[in-house]
Design a protein around this motif. Structure first.
Motif, PDB file in Angstrom:
ATOM      1  N   SER A  17      -8.008  13.757  10.664  1.00 23.12           N
ATOM      2  CA  SER A  17      -9.103  14.411  11.369  1.00 23.12           C
ATOM      3  C   SER A  17      -8.819  14.526  12.854  1.00 23.12           C
ATOM      4  CB  SER A  17     -10.408  13.628  11.190  1.00 23.12           C
ATOM      5  OG  SER A  17     -10.809  13.578   9.833  1.00 23.12           O
ATOM      6  N   VAL A  63     -11.660  27.213   6.108  1.00 22.08           N
ATOM      7  CA  VAL A  63     -12.055  25.935   6.699  1.00 22.08           C
ATOM      8  C   VAL A  63     -13.431  25.484   6.258  1.00 22.08           C
ATOM      9  CG1 VAL A  63     -10.639  26.470   8.709  1.00 22.08           C
ATOM     10  CG2 VAL A  63     -13.122  26.835   8.810  1.00 22.08           C
ATOM     11  N   ARG A  66     -14.729  21.819   5.493  1.00 24.79           N
ATOM     12  CA  ARG A  66     -13.856  20.852   6.152  1.00 24.79           C
ATOM     13  C   ARG A  66     -14.119  20.737   7.646  1.00 24.79           C
ATOM     14  NH1 ARG A  66      -8.580  21.776   6.402  1.00 24.79           N
ATOM     15  NH2 ARG A  66      -8.770  24.061   6.248  1.00 24.79           N
ATOM     16  N   MET A  82     -12.847  18.482  12.714  1.00 28.79           N
ATOM     17  CA  MET A  82     -11.926  18.983  11.708  1.00 28.79           C
ATOM     18  C   MET A  82     -11.496  17.828  10.820  1.00 28.79           C
ATOM     19  SD  MET A  82      -9.623  21.662  13.938  1.00 28.79           S
ATOM     20  CE  MET A  82      -8.840  20.359  14.891  1.00 28.79           C
ATOM     21  N   LEU A  85      -7.491  17.777   7.203  1.00 27.91           N
ATOM     22  CA  LEU A  85      -6.589  18.769   7.784  1.00 27.91           C
ATOM     23  C   LEU A  85      -5.374  19.016   6.897  1.00 27.91           C
ATOM     24  CD1 LEU A  85      -6.918  17.692  11.480  1.00 27.91           C
ATOM     25  CD2 LEU A  85      -7.297  20.016  10.637  1.00 27.91           C
ATOM     26  N   ASP A  89      -3.355  24.447   8.823  1.00 29.64           N
ATOM     27  CA  ASP A  89      -4.261  24.450   9.964  1.00 29.64           C
ATOM     28  C   ASP A  89      -3.508  24.390  11.293  1.00 29.64           C
ATOM     29  OD1 ASP A  89      -6.688  24.459   8.432  1.00 29.64           O
ATOM     30  OD2 ASP A  89      -6.428  22.307   8.082  1.00 29.64           O
ATOM     31  N   VAL A 119      -0.435  19.698  12.185  1.00 22.81           N
ATOM     32  CA  VAL A 119      -0.696  18.880  11.009  1.00 22.81           C
ATOM     33  C   VAL A 119       0.614  18.772  10.237  1.00 22.81           C
ATOM     34  CG1 VAL A 119      -2.110  18.514   8.980  1.00 22.81           C
ATOM     35  CG2 VAL A 119      -3.043  19.745  10.954  1.00 22.81           C
TER      36      VAL A 119
END
Length: 121
Positions: A17, A63, A66, A82, A85, A89, A119
């Motif tokens: 996150s 998204v 999430r 967020m 992930l 992303d 990510v």
């Protein structure tokens, strides 16, 4: 006169996150809608999430469920939490806001310089 400054980006593992912030400063009378956009290499810039002055929201399908967008009207600041992930992303995330600098003018669109979100394992 008006500046938008993003913060909170960084490197995170899949499933992790991040919380992005966007602070608007300068000559501001009012802010209408604000939003987060992102751009990954080889892709067009896309809308990720948007929030109105009345706090109505919408999200990109990719998204939804999430990410959560929010704003603090008193602080002229917008956030995006967020979660979960994914590598897809990964992008530069840009803050966008429609801002009027005095009550006799319409809103104009302003952009921040972006913050990198990566990510990866």
């Amino acid at each position: 006169q008006v500046q938008l400054v993003e913060s909170g980006g960084g490197l995170v593992q899949p499933g992790g996150s991040l919380r992005l912030s966007c602070a608007a400063s300068g000559r501001i009378f009012s802010i209408a809608a604000m939003g987060w956009y992102r751009q990954a290499p080889g892709y067009q810039r896309e809308l990720v999430a948007r929030i109105t002055n009345g706090d109505s929201t919408n999200y990109a399908d990719s998204v939804k469920g999430r990410f959560t967008i929010s704003r603090d009207h008193a602080k002229n600041t917008m956030y995006m939490q967020m979660n979960s992930l994914k590598p897809e992303d990964t992008a530069v995330y840009y803050c966008n806001a429609d801002i009027a600098i005095d009550p006799k003018q319409r809103e104009y669109e302003y952009w921040g310089r972006g913050t990198q979100v990566t990510v990866s394992s």
